[in-house]
Design a protein around this motif. Sequence first.
Motif, mmCIF file in Angstrom:
data_model
loop_
_atom_site.group_PDB
_atom_site.id
_atom_site.type_symbol
_atom_site.label_atom_id
_atom_site.label_comp_id
_atom_site.label_asym_id
_atom_site.label_seq_id
_atom_site.Cartn_x
_atom_site.Cartn_y
_atom_site.Cartn_z
ATOM 1 N N PHE A 1 -46.910 59.150 6.072
ATOM 2 C CA PHE A 1 -45.452 59.215 6.223
ATOM 3 C C PHE A 1 -45.083 60.308 7.222
ATOM 4 N N GLY A 2 -44.281 59.968 8.217
ATOM 5 C CA GLY A 2 -43.954 60.864 9.320
ATOM 6 C C GLY A 2 -42.953 61.966 9.019
ATOM 7 N N LYS A 3 -42.378 61.987 7.833
ATOM 8 C CA LYS A 3 -41.421 63.023 7.416
ATOM 9 C C LYS A 3 -40.265 63.177 8.402
ATOM 10 N N ASN A 4 -39.733 62.024 8.830
ATOM 11 C CA ASN A 4 -38.497 62.012 9.609
ATOM 12 C C ASN A 4 -37.684 60.814 9.139
ATOM 13 N N GLU B 1 -39.808 65.543 2.341
ATOM 14 C CA GLU B 1 -41.093 65.731 1.660
ATOM 15 C C GLU B 1 -40.977 65.411 0.172
ATOM 16 N N THR B 2 -39.876 65.833 -0.446
ATOM 17 C CA THR B 2 -39.674 65.564 -1.872
ATOM 18 C C THR B 2 -39.511 64.067 -2.122
ATOM 19 N N ILE B 3 -38.742 63.396 -1.273
ATOM 20 C CA ILE B 3 -38.577 61.948 -1.414
ATOM 21 C C ILE B 3 -39.925 61.259 -1.236
ATOM 22 N N ALA B 4 -40.671 61.633 -0.218
ATOM 23 C CA ALA B 4 -41.972 61.013 0.046
ATOM 24 C C ALA B 4 -42.922 61.188 -1.137
ATOM 25 N N ARG B 5 -42.962 62.388 -1.672
ATOM 26 C CA ARG B 5 -43.844 62.674 -2.812
ATOM 27 C C ARG B 5 -43.371 61.911 -4.062
ATOM 28 N N ALA C 1 -33.280 69.170 -6.220
ATOM 29 C CA ALA C 1 -32.655 70.460 -6.520
ATOM 30 C C ALA C 1 -33.331 71.634 -5.824
ATOM 31 N N ASP C 2 -34.635 71.551 -5.602
ATOM 32 C CA ASP C 2 -35.356 72.671 -4.990
ATOM 33 C C ASP C 2 -35.436 72.578 -3.469
ATOM 34 N N ALA C 3 -34.946 71.498 -2.900
ATOM 35 C CA ALA C 3 -34.988 71.330 -1.444
ATOM 36 C C ALA C 3 -33.788 72.021 -0.799
#
Length: 148
Positions: free
Chosen positions: A78-81, A66-70, A56-58
């Motif tokens: 995690f490469g955040k792609n 980033e939210t999924i990774a966290r 919701a905050d993304a």
Amino acid sequence: MITMPVSDASLNDADPAVLLKSVRPNIVQSIRAYRVAQLQQAAETTGQHFLYANLADATTKQEVLETIARSFLFPKHFGKNLDALHDCLTDVVHSGGPQPGFVVVLEQLPATQRFDKEARETLLDVFRDAADFWAERGVPFRVFYSFL
């Protein structure tokens, strides 16, 4: 709040394992007929991994990743792609040994100018590819999503 349609009301009182039997084992679908708590209980009852991310905050692709990774406790490297997301959902987990199955919930995917319909579909395609990966290995991988 997500509510269940009257036609699916019997799932409310059903054994949590029955809830998962009502959903194909490798699918990405809207969460409409289910509640997050029910899905979590069904995953726990059947010994499957439950992965949950509230987005919701993304507002951007980077924030979504980033939210999924966290939320999914991905490794710090995690490469955040999207390629790294796919790798974490498949190869990294697969290398950890046999898996019991997955119930994934992506709640409130954003609908913003910086994360539009095309970006949402691309993200969901990564999860569809992961579902195919796990299907080839006989492991259930169910993804449920909702939009903000």
